[in-house]
Each structure stands twice: as C-alpha cells, then as structure tokens.
Design a protein around this motif. Sequence first.
Motif, PDB file in Angstrom:
ATOM      1  N   PHE A 346      -3.038  33.893  45.599  1.00  0.00           N
ATOM      2  CA  PHE A 346      -3.399  32.591  46.148  1.00  0.00           C
ATOM      3  C   PHE A 346      -2.233  31.905  46.864  1.00  0.00           C
ATOM      4  N   SER A 347      -1.019  32.376  46.628  1.00  0.00           N
ATOM      5  CA  SER A 347       0.091  31.904  47.464  1.00  0.00           C
ATOM      6  C   SER A 347      -0.145  32.304  48.913  1.00  0.00           C
ATOM      7  N   LYS A 348      -0.640  33.515  49.094  1.00  0.00           N
ATOM      8  CA  LYS A 348      -0.887  34.025  50.447  1.00  0.00           C
ATOM      9  C   LYS A 348      -2.173  33.475  51.044  1.00  0.00           C
ATOM     10  N   VAL A 349      -3.166  33.230  50.182  1.00  0.00           N
ATOM     11  CA  VAL A 349      -4.499  32.857  50.660  1.00  0.00           C
ATOM     12  C   VAL A 349      -4.663  31.347  50.783  1.00  0.00           C
ATOM     13  N   ALA A 350      -4.365  30.615  49.717  1.00  0.00           N
ATOM     14  CA  ALA A 350      -4.705  29.195  49.653  1.00  0.00           C
ATOM     15  C   ALA A 350      -3.647  28.287  50.269  1.00  0.00           C
ATOM     16  N   THR A 351      -2.380  28.584  50.051  1.00  0.00           N
ATOM     17  CA  THR A 351      -1.325  27.673  50.516  1.00  0.00           C
ATOM     18  C   THR A 351      -1.356  27.453  52.028  1.00  0.00           C
ATOM     19  N   PRO A 352      -1.371  28.512  52.856  1.00  0.00           N
ATOM     20  CA  PRO A 352      -1.417  28.280  54.310  1.00  0.00           C
ATOM     21  C   PRO A 352      -2.664  27.500  54.738  1.00  0.00           C
ATOM     22  N   GLU A 353      -3.806  27.766  54.071  1.00  0.00           N
ATOM     23  CA  GLU A 353      -5.055  27.083  54.420  1.00  0.00           C
ATOM     24  C   GLU A 353      -4.966  25.589  54.108  1.00  0.00           C
ATOM     25  N   MET A 354      -4.384  25.244  52.963  1.00  0.00           N
ATOM     26  CA  MET A 354      -4.257  23.828  52.600  1.00  0.00           C
ATOM     27  C   MET A 354      -3.306  23.106  53.546  1.00  0.00           C
ATOM     28  N   ILE A 355      -2.178  23.733  53.835  1.00  0.00           N
ATOM     29  CA  ILE A 355      -1.213  23.101  54.748  1.00  0.00           C
ATOM     30  C   ILE A 355      -1.843  22.901  56.125  1.00  0.00           C
ATOM     31  N   ARG A 356      -2.626  23.880  56.569  1.00  0.00           N
ATOM     32  CA  ARG A 356      -3.281  23.794  57.877  1.00  0.00           C
ATOM     33  C   ARG A 356      -4.267  22.631  57.941  1.00  0.00           C
ATOM     34  N   HIS A 357      -4.850  22.271  56.792  1.00  0.00           N
ATOM     35  CA  HIS A 357      -5.836  21.195  56.764  1.00  0.00           C
ATOM     36  C   HIS A 357      -5.253  19.860  56.313  1.00  0.00           C
ATOM     37  N   GLY A 358      -3.946  19.693  56.430  1.00  0.00           N
ATOM     38  CA  GLY A 358      -3.342  18.383  56.232  1.00  0.00           C
ATOM     39  C   GLY A 358      -2.817  18.093  54.846  1.00  0.00           C
ATOM     40  N   TYR A 359      -2.891  19.052  53.929  1.00  0.00           N
ATOM     41  CA  TYR A 359      -2.329  18.860  52.598  1.00  0.00           C
ATOM     42  C   TYR A 359      -0.811  19.004  52.679  1.00  0.00           C
ATOM     43  N   ASN A 360      -0.092  18.220  51.864  1.00  0.00           N
ATOM     44  CA  ASN A 360       1.358  18.340  51.944  1.00  0.00           C
ATOM     45  C   ASN A 360       1.835  19.613  51.237  1.00  0.00           C
ATOM     46  N   LYS A 361       2.990  20.037  51.644  1.00  0.00           N
ATOM     47  CA  LYS A 361       3.532  21.322  51.194  1.00  0.00           C
ATOM     48  C   LYS A 361       3.730  21.359  49.686  1.00  0.00           C
ATOM     49  N   GLN A 362       4.255  20.291  49.137  1.00  0.00           N
ATOM     50  CA  GLN A 362       4.556  20.241  47.709  1.00  0.00           C
ATOM     51  C   GLN A 362       3.285  20.361  46.868  1.00  0.00           C
ATOM     52  N   PHE A 363       2.237  19.645  47.275  1.00  0.00           N
ATOM     53  CA  PHE A 363       0.969  19.725  46.554  1.00  0.00           C
ATOM     54  C   PHE A 363       0.355  21.115  46.681  1.00  0.00           C
ATOM     55  N   SER A 364       0.408  21.684  47.861  1.00  0.00           N
ATOM     56  CA  SER A 364      -0.226  22.979  48.116  1.00  0.00           C
ATOM     57  C   SER A 364       0.341  24.073  47.217  1.00  0.00           C
ATOM     58  N   VAL A 365       1.661  24.139  47.123  1.00  0.00           N
ATOM     59  CA  VAL A 365       2.261  25.176  46.270  1.00  0.00           C
ATOM     60  C   VAL A 365       2.106  24.830  44.801  1.00  0.00           C
ATOM     61  N   GLY A 366       2.068  23.514  44.491  1.00  0.00           N
ATOM     62  CA  GLY A 366       1.881  23.101  43.104  1.00  0.00           C
ATOM     63  C   GLY A 366       0.521  23.503  42.569  1.00  0.00           C
TER      64      GLY A 366
END
Length: 661
Positions: A346-366
């Motif tokens: 999910f680091s590879k799958v979810a993190t880039p998708e969340m960042i792309r949709h306006g989520y901040n980096k810290q929250f996405s990896v958290g």
Amino acid sequence: MADHVPDSNTLSEAGQRSAITFATLASTALKRVTEFMSSIGTVWFFALVILICTEIIAREFFLSPIRGVKEIVAYSVVGAAFLQLANTVFAERMARADFMLSIFGKRLPASVAVIEVVVSIIGLIAMVLLAQATWPKLVDAFVESEIVGVPGEFSFQVWPLRCLVFVGSVMTALAFLARAIRKSSVVFDGRGNGGLIGLGVTLAILATLWFTLFPVVMDAGLSTFAIGAILLATLIVVVMSGVHIGVAMLLIGFIGLWLLKGRIGFGYSMLGLAGNEFLANYYFSAVPLFVLMGLLVAAADIGRETFAVASWLTRPIRGGLGIATVGANAMFAAITGSSVASATVFSKVATPEMIRHGYNKQFSVGVVAGSSVLGMLIPPSLLLIVYGFLAEQSVGHLFIAAIIPGFILATAMSLMIWLNATFRPHTVFETAPGAGSDVDAISGIGHAALYLAPIIGLIVLVLGGIYGGFFTPTEGGAVGSAGALIYALLRGRLPMQKLWQVMVETGQIATTVLFLILAANIFTIMLASSGFVQNIGTLINSLDLSLLQFAVIYVILLVILGMFLESVSIMLIVVPIALPTVAALGGDPIWFGILTVIAVEIGLLTPPFGLSCYVVAATLKDKGIDLTDIFRGVKPFVLVMFLMTILIILFPSLASMTFQK
C-alpha cells in the motif's frame, strides 16, 4: 644512484591490503556456495506447498491420505532453514536492533565498523558452539541408523537432515567470519593501521572481561534467580548494542545453562537438542507457508485491485481514500497475515493516489503505516501462530477470537480519519478537497465485484477451509499459497524471475523467524532452569496486583520493548515469562494473546525501531518522504491502538470469543 627501499610501514600496509584482498575473494566464493545452498532450501520450502496440497486432495477427495507427510514436512523445515541460514547473514536479513549503531554513526562514525566486527565475531562464536553441539547428534543418528516414522509403513533415516543442520551451522559460522573480515577492511580503509590497532585493543579488552568476569560469577555463589535476572538484563544490553537477536538469545542462553549447572556439557546438550529436534515440528511449517502466501498475494497485485474497489466505495465520504486504505488493508490482512507485506504493497498503491488527490504527504504515509498493523491481528496472523505455540493454545481459536478486535480496530481507524478530515481538515489535506476522489479504475458494481473476486476467493478458500475443518491452519498456508500462485500465473502477473524473487525472500524471512524461535527456546530453557519465571510470578502475586493492573503494566512493557525490538523477538522473550502470571490471576490465555499482539504491533509504529515505518520509508525512498514524516503521520493511529488495548482490558470478552462450547 641508490635503489629505493620501501620502508617497513609501506610493506606492512601492502601486505595487509593483500591479505584483505585475498579474504575478499574467499568471501565472494563462500557467498556463491551459500547462495547455491539457499537455492536448494528455497525450492524445498516451495515443494512443501505442493506436498501438503497433494495430501489434502488425496485425503479429502479420495480418502487416501499420504503417509508420513507430517514427518517429512517437519524435518524438511529444519533442513531447508539451515541450508538458507548462512545466506541470510550475507544478505543482512537476520533480525537485529540497529538504532544504537545509527546513533554511533552520527557521533562516532569510526566506531560503527569496530562494533560490527565485534558483532560478527559474537555470531561466529555462537554458530561454532551450535555446530559443536549438533555434531554428536549427527554421529549418533548415523551410527545407530536412527529413523522417523513407522517401520514397514513409512520411515526414513534422519542423519542426512542432521547433516544439513551441522553443515548449515558451519557455513553460517564462516559467513560471520567473512562478515568480520569485511568489516575489518572497512576499519582499515577508514583509519589505516591505527584503526586495526584500535580494533585489536577492543577485542583484547572484551576477551579480558570475559575471562575475568565469568570465573567470578561462576564462583560467586549467586542464586539461580540472580543469574537469570543478570542474563536477562545482559540480553537486553547486548541486543541494543546491535548483536543479532537470535545470536544473542542462543549464546546467552548457552552461557546461562553453563552457569546454572556448573558444567558446559549441559549447555551443549540443550543446544544439540534445539538444533536437531526443536524445529522438527509440523507446527513450524506454518511460518514459511504463510510468508510465501503473503508475498505471492502481494506479487499478484491483489492489493492494488482491493484498494481500487475500496476507494470507489468510499468516494462520497470525506477522507475516503484514507478510509479506503484502512479497508483495503483489513481485507488484504485476511489473506497475508503480514504487516510488512501490507506496508510494502500500500506504500506503492495508496500513497501516490492520496497525494495526487490533495491529501498531505504526512497523512498519506501515516495511513499506510498505521493501518498496516491490521496484518498481524486479522487472521490468519503469523504472530498469533507464534503465540499459539508459546501458549499451547489452538491457533484456530485464536484466529476466531481476533476477528471482532480486528473489525473494531479497523472501524476505529476509519472513524478517526473521517473525524480529522471533517473537523481538522488541515491535518489531512494539502489542498482544498472535494466531496470525494474520482476513481477511474472501477466503472460499476460488476467491475468492482470482478476486482474483489480474487481476495474474496482466497479468504473463503483459506479461512473457510480452516474453520470448516477441511484442513489445519498450517495447511491453510499451503492452500493459500497455491491459490495465490495459480491466480497470479493465470493473470500473467508472475514471470519466472519475479516468482524466484518471491521464493528467495520467503526463504530469508522464514529462516530468520525460525532461527529466532530456535534461539528463544534455548533462552527460555535457561530462564526456566533459573526459576526466574516462577519467582517473578511469586513477586507479582505478593504485590497483590489485579489482572487489570498487571495487564496495564504488561502493555506498557511491550510498547517500550517494541520501540527497540521486532515483534516475534518480543513475544519469544516476554510471553513465557508473563503467561504463568496471567494464568495465576485467572486471565484467559486467548484474550491475553490478542492483547499481546495488539500491544506488540504498537511497537511497529513507534520510534526508534518502528518496523512498519521503516518499510514505508524504504519503499518510498525516491519520493521525497523521510522517516520523520511517517512517525508524525502515525501518531493518531498509535492513539487509536492504545484506546483499543484499554477497551480489551476493560472488556475481555471482546477478545475471547471462540464460539466453542
């Protein structure tokens, strides 16, 4: 004109460089041999999947079980693990706590290589002792033609497998020797002759301390409890210093048995039994089987498809992609049993998708790191399998009991994300969010069902087969691995090179865990012989603690240990000590197992060790995300998990429902 005569220092330095070069070449040759051995062990682990699945089919459909499968699998686990042990040293996959080395690396960088040499020599000593202890068992098995099974029906001689234990121990000792030489060359390159002199002085001081202190302790007339307490404290200090955890437990356990019995022979006897007999248990085959299943599921991209469906379902919800990550992690956990696998996928799958949709980096990896811990709670779970062995409890009952806590924890994490996204949006979003996120991968319910079919199918196959009584939890790992493999091959997602990488990684992870279990057995025998566990129980009883008070102290202890050690090591050290006290206080061992797993998993998110956080950081190292971002991002998830432990302590029935009469 006089000929130039090189000075002695130049000649000495040249000779040292030549020696180091020769040692490097020898190390390279040794590495190739260990890689070949590891390849055999890797294929052997994979062959167990075929054997177990064949036996299940023969037993369930043709009523003709294959004789001797349990014996073959049990001894195969030992042989395959020792074939791969040396290569795990070369691959730097043996479990250790190296945060102290990182601290020294910043303040005293020259000292790190010296410490690494010492660590390698300690590993060399431990493996030489193990080889010496296993040799008599090999000789006896060969001379006496020792067999396993029922003569006339099914049996085989065990000496070839004991030979693998001895050869694997010797090769691992050589791997540690090669590592010591390699790290010595680093000392030389950094400090020249002065560095080597400093290394020699360090080793001389340590040797002097050993030969001075050991006789003093031996003759001091200490109580067995005092010896156990001293060695437990020594284990913690040694592990924190960077010594591989399995090596530390094996060596300190051996020394403790020597001290307790006053003779070295007893320590050798226990080492020999542990090396040859302890792991020869069908139960332990669950380790490589479930690791293989998790890695195959990850390689088959099932996690990506699950996330696509979860994000499509949650698109109208505020913070929907974060909730989708939790939901996908929960479903993914139901077939992998691994937090590390979940964090990687999910680091590879979810993190880039969340960042792309306006989520901040810290929250996405958290979110990714925080929800990955569901992998070790929602069944099937490797930690629950380990606990089941330690506590002599039914793994099936533990799996059932973990379902409700797993569901509550996933729901609590989702609720926390929604509350933050709704009332504290600055903690979740980098830019102003819309009502949800658009997910183009899913076009409708039918498409979503098609994406979910693989994971639902595997859940039904594995958990349905276990709870339906068609096969055991151990066999479930083989069935799940076969199912994931067939799916990946049919979809063309597992070329041979990728399959081989999965098999190699399975061997390295499984061998690391199995060696930890073997070493913990020696250390546990030492603690039991010292009476330490019994005395601790008596001490706690004298404090008149209630079960609730003890549980709170226990959780705090596990969280602290989790800051420095990995999960399996903590359980192997602590559970044998704490379990008798829980029983004396009237605690349910099933409830205690669920509580233990949740508390241990908090350690996966807390610095300085925080294994899940390190996995996410390593996976996203080229995305500009550092470890500080991840540790900050997981804080809300740590809080949720603490609240979960409080809930389970106050309401034990939530974690003890096995639905058995």
